[in-house]
Design an enzyme around this catalytic site. Sequence first.
Site, PDB file in Angstrom:
ATOM      1  N   ARG A 112       0.830  -1.212   0.000  1.00  0.00           N
ATOM      2  CA  ARG A 112       0.000   0.000   0.000  1.00  0.00           C
ATOM      3  C   ARG A 112       0.863   1.259   0.000  1.00  0.00           C
ATOM      4  O   ARG A 112       1.955   1.266   0.548  1.00  0.00           O
ATOM      5  CB  ARG A 112      -0.897  -0.011   1.254  1.00  0.00           C
ATOM      6  N   HIS A 115      -1.824   8.760  -0.229  1.00  0.00           N
ATOM      7  CA  HIS A 115      -2.385   9.612  -1.278  1.00  0.00           C
ATOM      8  C   HIS A 115      -1.997  11.066  -1.051  1.00  0.00           C
ATOM      9  O   HIS A 115      -1.249  11.379  -0.147  1.00  0.00           O
ATOM     10  CB  HIS A 115      -3.908   9.435  -1.297  1.00  0.00           C
ATOM     11  N   ARG A 151     -14.618  15.349  -1.091  1.00  0.00           N
ATOM     12  CA  ARG A 151     -13.202  15.589  -0.814  1.00  0.00           C
ATOM     13  C   ARG A 151     -12.638  16.578  -1.828  1.00  0.00           C
ATOM     14  O   ARG A 151     -12.840  16.445  -3.030  1.00  0.00           O
ATOM     15  CB  ARG A 151     -12.403  14.286  -0.867  1.00  0.00           C
ATOM     16  N   ASN A 187     -12.834  18.219 -11.103  1.00  0.00           N
ATOM     17  CA  ASN A 187     -11.877  19.266 -10.756  1.00  0.00           C
ATOM     18  C   ASN A 187     -12.587  20.604 -10.659  1.00  0.00           C
ATOM     19  O   ASN A 187     -13.765  20.725 -10.981  1.00  0.00           O
ATOM     20  CB  ASN A 187     -10.770  19.366 -11.825  1.00  0.00           C
ATOM     21  N   PHE A 200      -1.241  10.799 -19.343  1.00  0.00           N
ATOM     22  CA  PHE A 200      -1.321  11.225 -17.945  1.00  0.00           C
ATOM     23  C   PHE A 200       0.010  11.074 -17.203  1.00  0.00           C
ATOM     24  O   PHE A 200       0.419  11.989 -16.477  1.00  0.00           O
ATOM     25  CB  PHE A 200      -2.434  10.465 -17.214  1.00  0.00           C
ATOM     26  N   HIS A 379     -13.694   6.605  -7.796  1.00  0.00           N
ATOM     27  CA  HIS A 379     -13.438   5.907  -9.062  1.00  0.00           C
ATOM     28  C   HIS A 379     -14.561   6.281 -10.036  1.00  0.00           C
ATOM     29  O   HIS A 379     -15.738   6.077  -9.720  1.00  0.00           O
ATOM     30  CB  HIS A 379     -13.404   4.397  -8.813  1.00  0.00           C
ATOM     31  N   ARG A 398      -9.083   6.578 -17.285  1.00  0.00           N
ATOM     32  CA  ARG A 398      -9.317   6.791 -15.855  1.00  0.00           C
ATOM     33  C   ARG A 398     -10.092   5.616 -15.255  1.00  0.00           C
ATOM     34  O   ARG A 398      -9.928   5.292 -14.074  1.00  0.00           O
ATOM     35  CB  ARG A 398     -10.101   8.087 -15.620  1.00  0.00           C
ATOM     36  N   TYR A 402      -7.964   4.613 -11.873  1.00  0.00           N
ATOM     37  CA  TYR A 402      -8.424   4.906 -10.518  1.00  0.00           C
ATOM     38  C   TYR A 402      -8.569   3.631  -9.692  1.00  0.00           C
ATOM     39  O   TYR A 402      -8.204   3.594  -8.523  1.00  0.00           O
ATOM     40  CB  TYR A 402      -9.753   5.673 -10.556  1.00  0.00           C
ATOM     41  N   ARG A 409      -2.913   2.075  -3.188  1.00  0.00           N
ATOM     42  CA  ARG A 409      -2.912   3.063  -2.114  1.00  0.00           C
ATOM     43  C   ARG A 409      -3.510   2.520  -0.831  1.00  0.00           C
ATOM     44  O   ARG A 409      -3.047   2.838   0.271  1.00  0.00           O
ATOM     45  CB  ARG A 409      -3.685   4.305  -2.571  1.00  0.00           C
TER      46      ARG A 409
END
Length: 717
Positions: A112, A115, A151, A187, A200, A379, A398, A402, A409
């Site tokens: 893991r 982030h 978030r 975003n 990316f 995700h 993506r 994700y 993570r």
Amino acid sequence: MGDDDMAGDRPGVPGNPTPAEPTPEEPTTPHPPLPPKPDQSGPRPTTPTGVRSRDSYAAQAQQGDWLTSAQGARLADTDHSLKAGPRGPVLLQDHHLREKITHFDHERIPERVVHARGAAAHGTFVAYGNASSVTKAEFLRKGVETPVFTRFSSVVGSRGSADAVRDTRGFSTKFYTSDGVFDLVGNNIPVFFIQDAIKFPDVVHAAKPQPDREIPQAQSAHDTFWDFVSLHTEATHHTMWQMSDRGIPRSFRTMEGFGIHTFRVENADGDTSLVKFHWKPTAGVHSLIWEEAQMINGIDPDFHRRDLADAIEAGAYPEWELGIQVFPDTADETFEGIDLLDPTKLVPEELVAVQPVGKLTLNRNPSNYFAETEQVAFHPGHLVPGIDVTNDPLLQGRLFSYLDTQISRLGGPNFSQIPINRPHCPVNDMFRDGMHQTAVHSGVAPYKPNTMDGGNPFAADPEDDHTFVDIAQELPESSKERRSPVSFDDHFTQARMFWLSLTPVEQSHLVDAFAFELGKCWDETIRQREVDVLASVDADLAQRVADGLGLTPGKPSTSPAEEAAASPALSQIGKKWPVDGRKVGVVTGAKTDPTNVVAARNRLVEAGMVPLIIAPVGGRIGDVPIERTYLTAASSEFDALVVLDGVDSDPVVDLLLSEAWRHLKFIAIVDDSAAPLEESGVPVSGPGTITGEAVREVVTELKESLEEHRAWSRADV
């Protein structure tokens, strides 16, 4: 229940005697025929004679009757991959295939990683109901209230970086719907740097600290970033946004959010449309002044996360309206010449209005940062019936990235079992084991089809509106190739539209940002190349940036698009907004009348603002607590200042007032309070200065003025 206990139920298992003669309660064969599926609209059918009670199997199997994804979306098919036609290749967008295989691949415990920096809050989303005409998504039906977790995050910086840096901001919301989790992962800028997800790693490698020195932290003002974007001109539109005031938001509370991509939606009648998602803050869209942001990063690097938490704690709950732009689902997937699958393009609101479809309110802070804010896993493949993806090549990538990121993570494939990620509906995904497995699974048949668990889980009815079924789309005959549509080749028209949409003040800020960022690059070739790129956007923009760098713009590779028209919706200036939750510093002195302090505080609270009393030292003025002293007060914390009577000149007060004036903040002066302003060099009268003899008078005028956010009329452009 232990393994031995479960084995005791099954004849033929070592250690358990096999009965000499079968009884009616136990079948004569180890694999009885499949029982019929239950009627989804009514109670389950009775169990056939000789088959173990379905209720006894349900006690051993996962929760719920229907086969679902790990996020709780009902599934009608887990036997076939999503393909481009029956004989075509399997599509990367098949999120159920990836979820199922990826979970299996990681059942043996990977490692893991952590982030990036972020802040978050719990809340609710209440739908207005008008979206039902385009999507059957249950959480968008009228009056439905859905728990959410939102978030916000910066993109480039590490978890220990500062908040008020020039950067793109993440704006992601997890909807815990009755049909499974829906993640709107976006975003604060409606377009992205790249058109295809394969780029990316390149843009992130370029924007991150340079690998030789691991500096600068959380900044794009360095050679590798500008080397990449000046060579990769599809990044120009996003770069314009990031160099504008949008790159340094005043607060998460005053920040727009965008889904970036175009999504395909389907209503209850099977009609499809294309949509773009927007978050509109009810407090308006506001940003920081560049110098102010630099000061904040030194004074309070936690500025944005503190502002969000304090606002919720004070009861000034941040709110956003979710809106959609709706487009016909045509074969070419374009609108007015704009390719809807190009994530570097937007559709101006003057062409297609944003229709509000519900309101998000954040009303509860996390109780533990790590457990919630750090471990929440978003995700874009977490979808619900009625909302599906399109073939946008950035979105397609993506959908893989994700999920793969969350596995690394969060230490394995069971991240959906972490409390903050758990769906608020039954889940029966047949997934097993793996690192951080917290569910104590029972049953013996985590596979389909089966009889050992009575056929559980059952495939959901694809005709049921609560079942997730990929929206059908006809695909044109084509060959497999690595190429983008010709419509993706225009990198400058919308960048020019953005420039033309800004007011002179905003244009000046954007020019200064380009000059600052490029001025931090050591390589003059990179500086010159970016100036030449800007010449393809607008000649005046390129010349002004070049003047700040001592350069001369070269001949543009592409002539600026003459047909580009301004979109007033893209400017942050010229509108009026509610003042709810604005922080106002009330400056007092040793000789201030306590009744004026009480009056100022009460009037500001009545107006919906948050007053903070500033005094020479701590304690109280009468019954009013002092929140800031001359030593701890900073102009960057406040949206405006009110200066009461009895304030003597002081170096700290002089600095507080002069900085507030320089950053275009409103200053209200009550009664005979001119002395400290004169010492600080702030005009007693002028744009953005409010004077009056009574507290009521100045607070009323301040409220009206603050609706414009700043005193833009005194900006030097």
